[in-house]
Motif scaffolding. Sequence first.
Motif, PDB file in Angstrom:
ATOM      1  N   TYR A 137       0.801  -1.121   0.103  1.00 57.17           N
ATOM      2  CA  TYR A 137       0.041   0.068  -0.094  1.00 57.17           C
ATOM      3  C   TYR A 137       0.818   1.359  -0.057  1.00 57.17           C
ATOM      4  N   ILE A 138       1.891   1.181   0.754  1.00 54.86           N
ATOM      5  CA  ILE A 138       2.704   2.380   0.795  1.00 54.86           C
ATOM      6  C   ILE A 138       3.569   2.524  -0.566  1.00 54.86           C
ATOM      7  N   CYS A 139       3.754   1.231  -1.085  1.00 54.27           N
ATOM      8  CA  CYS A 139       4.516   1.289  -2.511  1.00 54.27           C
ATOM      9  C   CYS A 139       3.582   2.211  -3.558  1.00 54.27           C
ATOM     10  N   ILE A 140       2.289   1.969  -3.444  1.00 52.34           N
ATOM     11  CA  ILE A 140       1.376   2.317  -4.376  1.00 52.34           C
ATOM     12  C   ILE A 140       0.971   3.954  -4.185  1.00 52.34           C
ATOM     13  N   LYS A 163     -10.349  -9.367  -0.255  1.00 51.50           N
ATOM     14  CA  LYS A 163      -9.530  -9.587  -1.526  1.00 51.50           C
ATOM     15  C   LYS A 163      -9.884  -8.355  -2.584  1.00 51.50           C
ATOM     16  N   ASP A 164     -11.134  -7.795  -2.461  1.00 48.86           N
ATOM     17  CA  ASP A 164     -11.488  -6.706  -3.481  1.00 48.86           C
ATOM     18  C   ASP A 164     -10.503  -5.581  -3.122  1.00 48.86           C
ATOM     19  N   PHE A 165     -10.440  -5.254  -1.716  1.00 54.36           N
ATOM     20  CA  PHE A 165      -9.124  -4.146  -1.224  1.00 54.36           C
ATOM     21  C   PHE A 165      -8.067  -4.205  -1.839  1.00 54.36           C
ATOM     22  N   ASP A 166      -7.374  -5.553  -1.672  1.00 55.64           N
ATOM     23  CA  ASP A 166      -5.976  -5.956  -2.167  1.00 55.64           C
ATOM     24  C   ASP A 166      -6.073  -5.909  -3.778  1.00 55.64           C
ATOM     25  N   GLU A 167      -7.029  -6.373  -4.626  1.00 51.67           N
ATOM     26  CA  GLU A 167      -7.109  -6.195  -5.895  1.00 51.67           C
ATOM     27  C   GLU A 167      -7.046  -4.776  -6.539  1.00 51.67           C
ATOM     28  N   LYS A 168      -7.449  -3.856  -5.632  1.00 51.23           N
ATOM     29  CA  LYS A 168      -7.367  -2.476  -6.050  1.00 51.23           C
ATOM     30  C   LYS A 168      -5.662  -2.041  -6.155  1.00 51.23           C
ATOM     31  N   SER A 171      -3.400  -4.303  -8.627  1.00 53.31           N
ATOM     32  CA  SER A 171      -3.760  -4.054 -10.221  1.00 53.31           C
ATOM     33  C   SER A 171      -3.055  -2.695 -10.511  1.00 53.31           C
ATOM     34  N   ARG A 172      -2.388  -2.070  -9.593  1.00 54.20           N
ATOM     35  CA  ARG A 172      -1.552  -0.803  -9.831  1.00 54.20           C
ATOM     36  C   ARG A 172      -0.019  -1.126  -9.801  1.00 54.20           C
ATOM     37  N   LEU A 173       0.388  -2.522  -9.444  1.00 51.99           N
ATOM     38  CA  LEU A 173       1.746  -2.984  -9.520  1.00 51.99           C
ATOM     39  C   LEU A 173       1.942  -3.526 -10.959  1.00 51.99           C
ATOM     40  N   ASP A 174       3.368  -3.201 -11.270  1.00 51.93           N
ATOM     41  CA  ASP A 174       3.846  -3.849 -12.392  1.00 51.93           C
ATOM     42  C   ASP A 174       3.919  -5.184 -12.493  1.00 51.93           C
ATOM     43  N   TYR A 175       4.423  -5.828 -11.158  1.00 51.50           N
ATOM     44  CA  TYR A 175       4.693  -7.369 -11.003  1.00 51.50           C
ATOM     45  C   TYR A 175       4.188  -7.479  -9.723  1.00 51.50           C
ATOM     46  N   ILE A 176       3.773  -8.516  -9.392  1.00 47.95           N
ATOM     47  CA  ILE A 176       3.547  -9.216  -7.996  1.00 47.95           C
ATOM     48  C   ILE A 176       4.457 -10.450  -7.944  1.00 47.95           C
ATOM     49  N   VAL A 177       5.283 -10.430  -6.961  1.00 46.60           N
ATOM     50  CA  VAL A 177       6.258 -11.625  -6.699  1.00 46.60           C
ATOM     51  C   VAL A 177       5.915 -12.259  -5.634  1.00 46.60           C
TER      52      VAL A 177
END
Length: 395
Positions: A137-140, A163-168, A171-177
């Motif tokens: 969340y900080i990253c975004i 899940k809905d909270f996290d998806e928002k 979805s704004r990350l370029d990659y999810i590791v």
Amino acid sequence: MKKDILFIIPSLDAGGGEKSLINLLEQIDYTKYNVDLFVLNKDGLFLEFVPNEVNILDNSPNLEIFKLSILKSTIKFLINRNVSLAFNRGMFFIKNKLNISVSKREQYSWKHIRKAIGIIDKKYDVSIGYLEKTSNYICIDCVRADKKIGWIHTDYNKLDADKDFDEKYLSRLDYIVTVSEECYEVLKREFYGLSNRVRIIKNIVSPRIIKRMSIESVDIKKNDKETMIASVGRLSNEKGFDIAVKACRILKDNGIKIKWILVGDGPERSKIERLINENELVENFILIGSNPNPYKYLAKADLYVQPSRFEGKSIAMDEAKILNKPIVATNFSTVKDQISDKFDGIITEMNERSLAKGIEELISNNKLYSSIVNNLNKMSLGTESEVNKLYELID
């Protein structure tokens, strides 16, 4: 020209994700990258192990006030005539008292602490949230960067998050590791529309460092007839150390002489201490507390036990394997990503009787024990090269 990278983590207290970050920072090529580190709470066991090349950012004055007790922070904000932050500090307190999961409390209170963090001044080439939830969340919300990467170190299904909270945010990350095949498959199922962004980078472990640190002496003795067991981890519900204490009682009742060493600390320490006393295991189940060098205890043990309810990928298990320690682990969802039953360890059901049975089998079956040690000895277990996968995402 060097690229500017920011890593973000809530703290550097004892934990698998925190240790993983330190190991990763040890491997980075600082001739190519300038690295800053944002730590929400600048304390913890691993803070002193951050490489000298890494610049730890100062937190904003408002964030430092926000982290004070609810009474002190509210008064300070009001003295400073910052009514908005006083209100957000109060809402942060209230939402963290709600009778919902820890993950949901962290999510729903995020927007209030976000106001105190503000926007980090510097613009980066790459920003990396290194732990699920707040780091991402900080990253975004709080960083300006050309590319953003978020890490999830555990089985997402076990977080009990919104899940809905996290998806928002995801979805704004370029990659999810994430850190294992099982965690990867879970994320692809849960966030199907984002599955093309998910990557695996395994936690970095270094056999050279672990073996060097393992030779340090310890002041714990065992007699010739005792079996020494080691476990490492945060004393929290997901790690299942209450199951371990009960299993130890069963082993003692079965006439097996045990000295079980647990390295770690956490919110369930008082519960574990109470269980140890209730089961008359003060001489058998020893709490070491947090220690930056668990390897010296692992090295003295006959076997390693991981009684977890869930894991992403256990760094401690990989470290035990490097020291050729047979493992007994419960059947948490990702366990087969790390050990094969009867090859490099034993997998049991997630209860004290099954765990005790698996431990007893390993103690009593010399042939099986020797076979597992021999298999571990042949394995190539270092993962330092995983840093190259991060370079690929960055560049």
